[in-house]
Design an enzyme around this catalytic site. Structure first.
Site, mmCIF file in Angstrom:
data_model
loop_
_atom_site.group_PDB
_atom_site.id
_atom_site.type_symbol
_atom_site.label_atom_id
_atom_site.label_comp_id
_atom_site.label_asym_id
_atom_site.label_seq_id
_atom_site.Cartn_x
_atom_site.Cartn_y
_atom_site.Cartn_z
ATOM 1 N N ARG A 161 -5.611 -102.928 12.567
ATOM 2 C CA ARG A 161 -6.038 -103.894 13.579
ATOM 3 C C ARG A 161 -7.287 -103.436 14.309
ATOM 4 O O ARG A 161 -8.191 -104.208 14.558
ATOM 5 C CB ARG A 161 -4.900 -104.109 14.576
ATOM 6 C CG ARG A 161 -5.307 -104.858 15.820
ATOM 7 C CD ARG A 161 -4.129 -105.252 16.658
ATOM 8 N NE ARG A 161 -3.193 -106.032 15.882
ATOM 9 C CZ ARG A 161 -1.870 -106.003 16.063
ATOM 10 N NH1 ARG A 161 -1.335 -105.230 16.990
ATOM 11 N NH2 ARG A 161 -1.086 -106.742 15.315
ATOM 12 N N TYR A 162 -7.284 -102.167 14.679
ATOM 13 C CA TYR A 162 -8.429 -101.618 15.413
ATOM 14 C C TYR A 162 -9.429 -101.043 14.409
ATOM 15 O O TYR A 162 -9.053 -100.679 13.297
ATOM 16 C CB TYR A 162 -7.959 -100.506 16.348
ATOM 17 C CG TYR A 162 -6.985 -100.963 17.411
ATOM 18 C CD1 TYR A 162 -7.415 -101.757 18.471
ATOM 19 C CD2 TYR A 162 -5.645 -100.602 17.350
ATOM 20 C CE1 TYR A 162 -6.527 -102.165 19.454
ATOM 21 C CE2 TYR A 162 -4.747 -101.004 18.335
ATOM 22 C CZ TYR A 162 -5.195 -101.784 19.387
ATOM 23 O OH TYR A 162 -4.317 -102.181 20.349
ATOM 24 N N ARG A 165 -8.557 -97.013 13.453
ATOM 25 C CA ARG A 165 -7.233 -96.412 13.352
ATOM 26 C C ARG A 165 -6.217 -97.395 12.797
ATOM 27 O O ARG A 165 -6.371 -98.607 12.947
ATOM 28 C CB ARG A 165 -6.758 -95.856 14.690
ATOM 29 C CG ARG A 165 -6.761 -96.815 15.846
ATOM 30 C CD ARG A 165 -6.953 -96.017 17.137
ATOM 31 N NE ARG A 165 -6.664 -96.805 18.331
ATOM 32 C CZ ARG A 165 -7.527 -97.630 18.897
ATOM 33 N NH1 ARG A 165 -8.707 -97.833 18.358
ATOM 34 N NH2 ARG A 165 -7.196 -98.288 19.989
ATOM 35 N N CYS A 174 15.850 -96.142 11.434
ATOM 36 C CA CYS A 174 15.832 -95.371 12.670
ATOM 37 C C CYS A 174 17.195 -94.699 12.790
ATOM 38 O O CYS A 174 18.161 -95.135 12.168
ATOM 39 C CB CYS A 174 15.641 -96.278 13.884
ATOM 40 S SG CYS A 174 13.951 -96.841 14.098
ATOM 41 N N CYS A 178 17.305 -99.814 18.943
ATOM 42 C CA CYS A 178 17.113 -100.340 20.290
ATOM 43 C C CYS A 178 17.175 -101.863 20.206
ATOM 44 O O CYS A 178 16.504 -102.469 19.370
ATOM 45 C CB CYS A 178 15.751 -99.931 20.835
ATOM 46 S SG CYS A 178 15.408 -98.171 20.629
ATOM 47 N N CYS A 181 13.841 -103.908 20.090
ATOM 48 C CA CYS A 181 12.874 -103.401 19.110
ATOM 49 C C CYS A 181 11.788 -104.415 18.771
ATOM 50 O O CYS A 181 12.060 -105.561 18.440
ATOM 51 C CB CYS A 181 13.599 -103.009 17.820
ATOM 52 S SG CYS A 181 12.470 -102.366 16.569
ATOM 53 N N ARG A 183 9.985 -104.203 16.169
ATOM 54 C CA ARG A 183 9.980 -104.415 14.720
ATOM 55 C C ARG A 183 11.363 -104.777 14.227
ATOM 56 O O ARG A 183 11.769 -104.388 13.125
ATOM 57 C CB ARG A 183 9.447 -103.195 13.981
ATOM 58 C CG ARG A 183 8.079 -102.828 14.457
ATOM 59 C CD ARG A 183 7.113 -102.311 13.467
ATOM 60 N NE ARG A 183 5.858 -102.173 14.199
ATOM 61 C CZ ARG A 183 5.559 -101.118 14.958
ATOM 62 N NH1 ARG A 183 6.379 -100.078 15.024
ATOM 63 N NH2 ARG A 183 4.428 -101.092 15.637
ATOM 64 N N ASP A 344 7.773 -106.587 24.625
ATOM 65 C CA ASP A 344 7.190 -107.615 23.760
ATOM 66 C C ASP A 344 8.115 -108.832 23.659
ATOM 67 O O ASP A 344 9.335 -108.685 23.674
ATOM 68 C CB ASP A 344 6.965 -107.055 22.349
ATOM 69 C CG ASP A 344 5.866 -105.999 22.312
ATOM 70 O OD1 ASP A 344 4.922 -106.114 23.121
ATOM 71 O OD2 ASP A 344 5.959 -105.076 21.486
ATOM 72 N N ASP A 381 1.011 -105.722 24.915
ATOM 73 C CA ASP A 381 0.511 -105.883 23.550
ATOM 74 C C ASP A 381 0.366 -107.388 23.342
ATOM 75 O O ASP A 381 1.360 -108.125 23.393
ATOM 76 C CB ASP A 381 1.471 -105.242 22.541
ATOM 77 C CG ASP A 381 0.715 -104.532 21.421
ATOM 78 O OD1 ASP A 381 -0.359 -105.028 21.032
ATOM 79 O OD2 ASP A 381 1.204 -103.493 20.939
ATOM 80 N N LYS A 388 -3.386 -103.888 22.260
ATOM 81 C CA LYS A 388 -2.908 -103.464 23.578
ATOM 82 C C LYS A 388 -3.955 -103.772 24.641
ATOM 83 O O LYS A 388 -5.123 -103.459 24.477
ATOM 84 C CB LYS A 388 -2.612 -101.970 23.563
ATOM 85 C CG LYS A 388 -1.476 -101.604 22.630
ATOM 86 C CD LYS A 388 -1.280 -100.099 22.590
ATOM 87 C CE LYS A 388 -0.214 -99.702 21.595
ATOM 88 N NZ LYS A 388 -0.647 -99.888 20.185
HETATM 89 C C1 LIG Z 1 -0.598 -99.081 19.259
HETATM 90 C C2 LIG Z 1 -1.322 -99.258 18.007
HETATM 91 C C3 LIG Z 1 -2.280 -98.319 17.591
HETATM 92 C C4 LIG Z 1 -2.625 -97.091 18.407
HETATM 93 O O1 LIG Z 1 -3.190 -97.445 19.642
HETATM 94 P P1 LIG Z 1 -3.708 -96.349 20.678
HETATM 95 O O2 LIG Z 1 -4.069 -97.133 21.904
HETATM 96 O O3 LIG Z 1 -4.868 -95.651 20.050
HETATM 97 O O4 LIG Z 1 -2.568 -95.399 20.928
HETATM 98 C C5 LIG Z 1 -2.933 -98.567 16.402
HETATM 99 N N1 LIG Z 1 -2.688 -99.665 15.668
HETATM 100 C C6 LIG Z 1 -1.790 -100.600 16.050
HETATM 101 C C7 LIG Z 1 -1.577 -101.795 15.206
HETATM 102 C C8 LIG Z 1 -1.062 -100.417 17.232
HETATM 103 O O5 LIG Z 1 -0.162 -101.333 17.598
#
Ligand SMILES: *Cc1c(COP(=O)(O)O)cnc(C)c1O
Length: 429
Positions: A161-162, A165, A174, A178, A181, A183, A344, A381, A388
């Site tokens: 998404r980002y 990362r 798990c 929870c 959850c 997911r 969420d 989120d 986020k």
């Molecule tokens: C939370 C998350 C991350 C990591 O986010 P950080 O703010 O860097 O901790 C990366 N990808 C996805 C899809 C996430 O939900």
């Protein structure tokens, strides 16, 4: 025996094989298991209440077995019969468990159950793990995949998404489930628990190898620490072999719900793959037991920077009276509070959700009133895959000419010289 003595013993190679004492009550199955598959089990502290609990409900179980995370996994409380043996269930809980089908089954390790009230259905940790009728109420805006993760999935289990990362969902299992959850749709699938196969991991790894913009991989699931040591070692090794991946993190709740998982051999494996960071899921100060203290100490001693993540939950941890001791307790255990999440809008989670303003109130109660490190980032989120979004109390009061007017933690307003600036001008003064 003091912890120090125990620790020193553990370090002494080779480890003496601790066999369960020959005991008429012990089944031959557990004896064979103990000898055939395990190296010497490592000693682990057992809290006083936890010990009383397991003596009562698992009277034929040795401390060695109790401290074996695989035993904890096998002995999980997963159905109505097992729940009723241990808890005095409310009618609401009983009906809800009976009605449940599909993903996100009940699953509670005996250790984590030992932290819950056996009689009070309103007790915080119990509420997060035993379902109630509210779970069948679907509120407007709730969805099975509120974060739109499926949409951002680029290979099996890989959410990109980002820009730099990725989130790598390594398993659907798990050690505990929870009820809130995020997911719920992928964990603990019907008829058993879904494991992503190594063939699927290969597809995710192939994507990562060709996507040089990815420098940060977050392993999640499910809980990656439910994987065996060998698999985890293999996966971390494969990720480490990719030159452009600078940074790997593991998100896990096992140090909290199954701290026995943090064995010396696991820690030795994790240590090989530095720089490795971990985000640990915590909910309530009642989770801060001698067992969790030992687990976090082992990880921190291995040089793994530890962060926490907490979901804000109504009547469970939505007050400074609960959150402040939790954050302080984490710092004492070398865990840096990282994220506090708004719950969420997953289907059937309305009874857990607080107004967004509640999170801001909690941050306000922490920021400035206690150690800066104790204040996590409060984040929503965004539904639909927006990622986020951080929220914090707004300190900008307004502007008076060249002065910016800012409110401090006590609510007092201060002037800061900011000639030529415009911040705050839309608020007047
Ligand atoms: C939370 C998350 C991350 C990591 O986010 P950080 O703010 O860097 O901790 C990366 N990808 C996805 C899809 C996430 O939900």
């Amino acid at each position: 025996m003091s912890l120090q003595v125990l620790r020193r013993r553990e370090l002494k190679p080779p480890l003496r094989t601790v066999r369960p004492k020959p005991d008429a009550h012990q089944t031959s199955f557990t004896n064979i298991e103990a000898r055939a598959h395990r190296p010497a089990p490592l000693r682990f502290p057992v809290g006083v209440d936890t010990k009383a609990f397991y003596r009562r409900f698992w009277p034929n179980t040795s401390t060695v077995e109790w401290n074996d995370w695989r035993w904890q996994m096998r002995a999980r409380i997963k159905n109505l019969a097992e729940l009723s043996r241990i808890f005095r269930l409310s009618d609401d809980e009983r009906t809800a468990v009976e009605r449940h089908e599909g993903a996100l089954p009940v699953g509670i390790t005996p250790y984590y159950a030992s932290l819950m009230s056996l009689t009070d259905a309103r007790e915080p940790l119990r509420r997060t793990h035993i379902m109630t009728g509210d779970e069948y109420v679907r509120l407007p805006g709730e969805d099975d995949d509120p974060l739109g993760e499926d949409h951002d999935t680029v290979a099996p289990g890989l959410v990109h998404r980002y820009p730099d990362r990725v989130l790598f969902l390594t398993t659907g299992t798990c050690s505990t489930y929870c009820r809130y959850c995020t997911r719920a749709r992928v964990v603990g699938n019907p008829g058993g628990e879904y494991q992503f196969s190594t063939r699927q991991w290969d597809q995710a790894l192939a994507y990562l190898e060709t996507h040089t913009e990815v420098r940060d991989v977050l392993l999640s699931g499910g809980d990656p620490l439910t994987l065996g040591d060998d698999k985890l070692d293999w996966l971390l090794g494969r990720l480490r072999a990719i030159k452009h991946i600078e940074f790997v993190r593991i998100g896990s709740k096992m140090p909290t719900v199954t701290p026995q998982r943090i064995t010396k051999s696991l820690v030795a494996i994790l240590k090989k793959h530095h720089p490795l960071w971990m985000s640990l899921h915590f909910t309530h100060p009642n989770e801060l037991t001698p067992e969790t203290t030992e687990a976090t100490a082992r990880l921190a001693d291995a040089g793994i920077p530890l962060g926490s993540q907490t979901v804000l939950l109504k009547d469970i941890n939505d007050s400074p009276a609960v959150m402040v001791p939790l954050m302080h307790g984490l710092l004492k255990r070398r865990v840096r509070p990282y994220y506090l999440y708004q719950c969420d809008p997953i289907r059937g989670s309305g009874h857990f959700r607080t107004p967004v303003s509640k999170g801001l109130e909690i941050i306000q109660a922490l920021r400035g009133h206690t150690t800066g490190y104790a204040t996590p980032i409060f984040a929503v989120d965004a539904p639909g895959g927006g990622g986020k979004i951080q929220l914090a109390p707004d300190p900008v009061v307004g502007r008076d000419g060249d002065d910016l007017l800012l409110r401090n933690f006590e609510g007092k307003v201060y002037r800061y010289p900011d000639p030529g600036g415009s911040l705050g001008s839309d608020k007047g003064a």
